[in-house]
Design a protein around this motif. Structure first.
Motif, short mmCIF file in Angstrom:
data_model
loop_
_atom_site.label_atom_id
_atom_site.label_comp_id
_atom_site.label_asym_id
_atom_site.label_seq_id
_atom_site.Cartn_x
_atom_site.Cartn_y
_atom_site.Cartn_z
N ILE A 59 0.84 -1.20 0.00
CA ILE A 59 0.00 0.00 0.00
C ILE A 59 0.88 1.25 0.00
O ILE A 59 0.63 2.22 -0.73
CB ILE A 59 -0.95 0.01 1.21
CG1 ILE A 59 -1.96 -1.15 1.13
CG2 ILE A 59 -1.67 1.35 1.33
CD1 ILE A 59 -2.97 -1.03 0.01
N GLY A 60 1.95 1.22 0.80
CA GLY A 60 2.87 2.36 0.85
C GLY A 60 3.55 2.62 -0.48
O GLY A 60 3.71 3.77 -0.91
N SER A 61 3.96 1.55 -1.17
CA SER A 61 4.60 1.70 -2.48
C SER A 61 3.63 2.29 -3.49
O SER A 61 4.01 3.13 -4.32
CB SER A 61 5.11 0.33 -2.97
OG SER A 61 6.08 -0.19 -2.09
N MET A 62 2.37 1.87 -3.43
CA MET A 62 1.37 2.43 -4.33
C MET A 62 1.16 3.92 -4.06
O MET A 62 1.02 4.73 -4.98
CB MET A 62 0.04 1.69 -4.17
CG MET A 62 -1.06 2.18 -5.10
SD MET A 62 -2.71 1.72 -4.54
CE MET A 62 -2.84 2.73 -3.04
N TYR A 63 1.16 4.30 -2.78
CA TYR A 63 1.01 5.71 -2.42
C TYR A 63 2.16 6.54 -3.00
O TYR A 63 1.95 7.64 -3.53
CB TYR A 63 0.98 5.85 -0.90
CG TYR A 63 1.07 7.28 -0.41
CD1 TYR A 63 -0.04 8.12 -0.47
CD2 TYR A 63 2.27 7.77 0.10
CE1 TYR A 63 0.05 9.43 -0.02
CE2 TYR A 63 2.36 9.09 0.53
CZ TYR A 63 1.25 9.91 0.47
OH TYR A 63 1.35 11.22 0.91
N LEU A 64 3.38 6.03 -2.91
CA LEU A 64 4.52 6.74 -3.48
C LEU A 64 4.41 6.82 -5.00
O LEU A 64 4.85 7.81 -5.60
CB LEU A 64 5.83 6.06 -3.07
CG LEU A 64 6.15 6.07 -1.57
CD1 LEU A 64 7.51 5.41 -1.31
CD2 LEU A 64 6.14 7.49 -1.00
N ALA A 65 3.81 5.81 -5.62
CA ALA A 65 3.56 5.87 -7.07
C ALA A 65 2.61 7.01 -7.40
O ALA A 65 2.79 7.72 -8.41
CB ALA A 65 2.99 4.54 -7.56
N GLN A 66 1.60 7.21 -6.55
CA GLN A 66 0.68 8.34 -6.76
C GLN A 66 1.43 9.67 -6.70
O GLN A 66 1.21 10.56 -7.53
CB GLN A 66 -0.42 8.31 -5.69
CG GLN A 66 -1.37 7.14 -5.79
CD GLN A 66 -2.35 7.07 -4.63
OE1 GLN A 66 -2.22 7.81 -3.64
NE2 GLN A 66 -3.34 6.20 -4.73
N LYS A 67 2.34 9.80 -5.73
CA LYS A 67 3.13 11.03 -5.60
C LYS A 67 4.04 11.23 -6.81
O LYS A 67 4.20 12.35 -7.32
CB LYS A 67 3.96 11.00 -4.31
CG LYS A 67 3.14 11.11 -3.03
CD LYS A 67 4.02 11.01 -1.79
CE LYS A 67 4.93 12.21 -1.64
NZ LYS A 67 4.19 13.42 -1.27
N ALA A 68 4.65 10.14 -7.28
CA ALA A 68 5.53 10.24 -8.44
C ALA A 68 4.75 10.67 -9.68
O ALA A 68 5.23 11.48 -10.49
CB ALA A 68 6.23 8.90 -8.68
N ILE A 69 3.55 10.14 -9.85
CA ILE A 69 2.70 10.52 -10.99
C ILE A 69 2.39 12.01 -10.94
O ILE A 69 2.49 12.73 -11.95
CB ILE A 69 1.40 9.69 -10.98
CG1 ILE A 69 1.70 8.24 -11.37
CG2 ILE A 69 0.36 10.29 -11.93
CD1 ILE A 69 0.56 7.28 -11.10
N ASN A 70 2.02 12.50 -9.77
CA ASN A 70 1.70 13.93 -9.62
C ASN A 70 2.90 14.81 -9.97
O ASN A 70 2.76 15.85 -10.63
CB ASN A 70 1.23 14.21 -8.21
CG ASN A 70 -0.13 13.60 -7.91
OD1 ASN A 70 -0.91 13.34 -8.82
ND2 ASN A 70 -0.40 13.34 -6.64
#
Length: 402
Positions: A59-70
């Motif tokens: 879940i944490g890795s997915m959250y960081l993916a969201q930040k990277a996309i932004n």
């Protein structure tokens, strides 16, 4: 409006999920299984707080993916909605191929197949179940998606996986000193000629990340008792495989694997074995220890009681390989029934473990020094030229009774 699901993470606060496909994957039994697999294997024998799970890390890795996309969208990097979804799914599913106690059992079930290979098989199965909607995620995981920077966000020397697990592992082990700035690293990413690059202004932050990674290897991952419990698990498993075939004391999930011959080729991962593997979690291995403590085989008894009750033998670490006469000395001190060539190797044994902080030979990290100038990280970070950071470090061990 898309419905909103919120997960409270101890590191990042509220993680928001609106994508129905991502929600469905999180709710799937294959992913829920990760709640029952510890992120750091059996490290809680050494660091009692290390009970966090692969579910939390994913879940944490997915959250960081969201930040990277932004970040990338703000810098006008073209990423379609399907690619955004695929990147989040790849981050979410990158560890779904782990078995009981994560890396501790890495080669017990599929001898020559690392968890990444098993992950591909599981994601391929999920992709079929979800009508080919995970094909971009699967391509990113395998490293063959045309936009290489998306692959590099998931698998590289500074990827979302490592950013999360170093931060999360240090938090739950209670180890102080690991405080690299995740937000700054993600904010400084950019894309040049289809490759992920980091702004020169993030150089010292990246250096701190690599130093923290080395620190965690020395103090946590490479702790002598962390090494020892993994070795004991391997010895216990090999002894069960040798003497306990067909015994009904084993759980149904484990007994399938006890009767299997060693996997010699990673391409031999059958659908049946994936089915059986996805039934396993940490509790199955603990059940095996419990059944083994009263087994008729004394070797199994000792190894299982050692793991259940934390009654460990002695492990000695050194920079040089143990001499044969050291090993023979400890074997000569075993009880008479343990001294045979077959049994003595379960109680006295030696070997080595390796670690590498940064490889300058492959998967280089690039720093954007100016808009038109890109250099490999090791040319700018002086200490990476040291063999201490850029070459495999071997630590030798000798295990024997106290």
């Amino acid at each position: 409006m898309k419905s909103l699901t919120i997960i409270k993470d101890p590191l990042y606060g509220f993680v928001q999920i609106t994508d129905p496909l991502i929600k469905s994957i999180i709710e799937h039994p294959y992913f829920q299984r990760l709640r029952r697999i510890k992120q750091m294997g059996m490290a809680d024998f050494v660091f009692p707080g290390a009970n966090h799970t692969r579910f939390q890390h994913s879940i944490g890795s997915m959250y960081l993916a969201q930040k990277a996309i932004n970040t990338l969208k703000r810098k006008n990097i073209e990423i379609s909605e399907l690619e955004q979804q695929g990147l989040q799914l790849a981050a979410l599913l990158h560890d779904i191929g782990h078995g009981p106690f994560s890396h501790s059992s890495e080669h017990l079930f599929f001898q020559n197949a690392p968890h990444e290979t098993v992950t591909y098989k599981v994601v391929e199965r999920l992709n079929q179940e979800f009508d080919d909607k995970l094909k971009i995620a699967l391509s990113i995981l395998k490293g063959n998606y045309p936009k290489k920077f998306l692959n590099q966000l998931i698998v590289s020397q500074i990827d979302l996986d490592r950013l999360d697990y170093l931060n999360r592992d240090s938090y739950f082990t209670g180890v102080s000193g690991v405080n690299f700035d995740i937000d700054r690293i993600i904010e400084m990413i950019d894309v040049s000629e289809n490759h992920l690059v980091y702004d020169y202004k993030s150089l010292h932050t990246i250096e701190k990340f690599l130093l923290d990674r080395r620190f965690m290897t020395l103090q946590v991952y490479g702790h002598k008792n962390n090494i020892l419990v993994d070795l004991l698990l391997e010895k216990m498993w090999s002894r069960f495989k040798k003497v306990a075939i067909g015994e009904n004391i084993l759980s149904q999930n484990i007994s399938f694997w006890i009767t299997q011959t060693n996997q010699r080729n990673s391409s031999d991962i059958s659908q049946r074995k994936i089915d059986e593997f996805l039934k396993l979690d940490d509790s199955d291995m603990v059940q095996l220890w419990k059944s083994g403590k009263s087994h008729s085989d004394k070797t199994i008894q000792i190894l299982c009681r050692s793991l259940l009750n934390r009654q460990f033998p002695k492990i000695e670490l050194s920079q040089s390989k143990p001499y044969d006469d050291q090993i023979d000395h400890w074997k000569s001190r075993l009880d008479s029934w343990q001294r045979s060539k077959e049994l003595s190797s379960y109680f006295v044994f030696a070997g080595h473990v390796k670690s590498l902080t940064y490889s300058s030979r492959k998967d280089k990290v690039y720093v954007q020094y100016k808009k038109d100038r890109i250099q490999p990280l090791e040319e700018l970070a002086e200490y990476l030229k040291s063999n201490y950071f850029s070459e495999d470090k071997r630590v030798y061990y000798l295990v024997h009774p106290k």
